[in-house]
Every structure is written in C-alpha cells, then in structure tokens.
Design a protein around this motif. Sequence first.
Motif, mmCIF file in Angstrom:
data_model
loop_
_atom_site.group_PDB
_atom_site.id
_atom_site.type_symbol
_atom_site.label_atom_id
_atom_site.label_comp_id
_atom_site.label_asym_id
_atom_site.label_seq_id
_atom_site.Cartn_x
_atom_site.Cartn_y
_atom_site.Cartn_z
ATOM 1 N N UNK A 237 0.809 -1.221 0.000
ATOM 2 C CA UNK A 237 0.000 0.000 0.000
ATOM 3 C C UNK A 237 0.842 1.271 0.000
ATOM 4 N N UNK A 238 2.172 1.159 -0.064
ATOM 5 C CA UNK A 238 3.045 2.336 -0.008
ATOM 6 C C UNK A 238 2.685 3.355 -1.090
ATOM 7 N N UNK A 239 2.735 4.632 -0.691
ATOM 8 C CA UNK A 239 2.549 5.731 -1.642
ATOM 9 C C UNK A 239 3.861 6.444 -1.944
ATOM 10 N N UNK A 240 4.827 6.327 -1.024
ATOM 11 C CA UNK A 240 6.107 7.017 -1.205
ATOM 12 C C UNK A 240 7.220 6.109 -0.733
ATOM 13 N N UNK A 241 8.303 6.047 -1.524
ATOM 14 C CA UNK A 241 9.449 5.216 -1.190
ATOM 15 C C UNK A 241 10.731 5.959 -1.522
ATOM 16 N N UNK A 242 11.686 5.930 -0.586
ATOM 17 C CA UNK A 242 12.982 6.565 -0.823
ATOM 18 C C UNK A 242 14.013 5.918 0.108
ATOM 19 N N UNK A 243 15.264 6.226 0.001
ATOM 20 C CA UNK A 243 15.951 6.921 -1.075
ATOM 21 C C UNK A 243 16.765 5.840 -1.770
ATOM 22 N N UNK A 244 16.489 5.581 -3.023
ATOM 23 C CA UNK A 244 17.061 4.452 -3.724
ATOM 24 C C UNK A 244 18.249 4.883 -4.577
ATOM 25 N N UNK A 245 19.419 4.280 -4.363
ATOM 26 C CA UNK A 245 20.585 4.626 -5.187
ATOM 27 C C UNK A 245 20.458 4.018 -6.570
ATOM 28 N N UNK A 265 4.170 -3.520 -8.645
ATOM 29 C CA UNK A 265 3.460 -4.237 -7.588
ATOM 30 C C UNK A 265 2.873 -3.274 -6.562
ATOM 31 N N UNK A 266 3.356 -2.014 -6.551
ATOM 32 C CA UNK A 266 2.849 -1.021 -5.599
ATOM 33 C C UNK A 266 1.694 -0.261 -6.248
ATOM 34 N N UNK A 267 0.460 -0.739 -6.129
ATOM 35 C CA UNK A 267 -0.658 -0.095 -6.838
ATOM 36 C C UNK A 267 -0.990 1.297 -6.337
ATOM 37 N N UNK A 268 -0.637 1.601 -5.094
ATOM 38 C CA UNK A 268 -0.989 2.903 -4.525
ATOM 39 C C UNK A 268 0.133 3.917 -4.591
ATOM 40 N N UNK A 269 1.287 3.522 -5.119
ATOM 41 C CA UNK A 269 2.445 4.419 -5.072
ATOM 42 C C UNK A 269 2.221 5.667 -5.904
#
Length: 290
Positions: A237-245, A265-269
């Motif tokens: 359900x994640x909407x925000x993801x960080x910090x990816x190199x 796979x993150x439908x809500x991102x």
Amino acid sequence: SRSLQHEAEARLYAILELYHGPCAFRVCLAVGACQRIADHVRQFILLSRQPRDIRQQAQALVVETEEYWQGVRAAIARMRVLDLLQVVDASMTHSWVLAPVVRQPAAGQGAPAIRRRVTDARLYVACDEDVLNFLEESDIQALTIVDVAEDAPLRPLAQGSLPNLQVFEGPLILAMQLGNSPLTHLKVPVDTEEALSLLPIALPELCVFNLRALSLVHLPEGLVLRCLDAISISCPQLRYLSVLPLPFDHAHVRKRSQLTLIFLIFPSSESASYNTAHASPISVCSRSTS
C-alpha cells in the motif's frame, strides 16, 4: 500589573528555544519550579552549539555539571502538553533527564499512565531504559531518536504505549519495538552493520503497520532489488518510497527491468525518491519520481 500576568507569561513561555548554558539553566529552573509556568510551554527546544569565544567556552562549562542536567530534567518533567520537544545531548550521556519522576508499573502490570502529550518529539539522545520509560508515559504523534546507547538492551514497549505514534525516524532496531503503534511514515538509516543485518528480519515485519511512506537512508545499491522485493510483499500500500541509489548504466538493462516490474506491484504508489549521483540519464520506470 497582576491582571496581565497570565497573558504575559503565556506569551513569554509559549516557545522556549534555548542553547545549553547559564540562560537555559535559569529558564529550566523557573519552569521546573512552577507548574503554572510549565503549563504555558508549547515548544521546548534545547540545542547545542560550538563555543566561538572565551565567554561562550566558560558558559559551556555549566553544561558539564549534574546540577545543570537536573534542572533540565525538572523542567521536562513539569511540561505536560507540547507541540514540540527537542533535546540535543551532544555527549550522548544524559538520557536520564527524560526518566519519569514517578516509576511506571513493571512489564505485565497494566498499561502505563499517560502523563505527557507531545505532537513532535525530537530526541537527540542515546536511547536506553530511561528513554523507553519516557516513551511509555508519553502520547507522541511524531518521534525522532538519533541513536541507541551502546550495550543497552532494548525491550518491546509496554502494551498500550505510543497509541497515536504515526511518524518515526530512528534506528531500525528501535523501529522493530513499535509494533503496537499505528505507524504510517517510517525513516530508518541502514548505514551500519547492525542495521544491514536486521534488514532481512525487519522488512517482512513491516506488514504490522499500514505504512504510506518508507525511507531507507544509505541503502547499499547491491541490496536495492532484494529490499524492494521484500517491501512489495509487506507494504504493497506504499505511496512514497525513498531513497534508492541508482548507479545503473547501459550495462544494467536487466536490473532496470526488474526494478520496473517490482514498482508495478505497488498499486498505490505516487512517488519515489532516487539518488542519481552516479546514474546515467536513463529513465528507470514510468512512475513519477521526486
């Protein structure tokens, strides 16, 4: 006049932004000695600074005394409703100033009594048993803890602790003790061997939260895909993801394809943040980025 005293005190003590030193000591003594004054405080900010001259160096000596920190503890113990509590202990040796004045019930003897309500607590101290006791007696919505004390065994918080905690920034090992809290935003550094060793255990456990935002700071590039795979299962359900190199270049087409599939796979991102300092200018996925 006395008729204006209440309004004047409310304005004077509402926001206390102090640097460690004699002035902070005098203010803490005033707050710690009078509940009426303490009830006016809405923001208590106690900061450190490097002394620039002889006068400031002399003032800094006050901070090294137990009397000074006892004054800080008395003030914190008096304050019951705060929008912001920020305490910086540069030496990481005075976390006991947060220790409750009244001892909490032992584990298994009922939920702790809430004695303090804090909207945002930023504790630049080393987390130990005293800090855990402080957390158990406080109702906090957003919490930052900078470090965990060496050789300080951490335990799960008492049942019912931090019932409204939604935002946490701090060590991964401490985040794993917050399973009873309704976290929606989590930010943890993974720049130590201990944190990296905990990742395979911690990431699947994130399913106990309803996270909307997750930030893994200093995540090694070699672990990005494995971590995303685990996160996509525990936090779809994640909407925000960080910090990816993203050091991907033209030789990493397969990795880019895997990354794109995982993000699907993150439908809500809604967004993700990348560190592109070492990346070539190639689009990695079609989702919006920030």
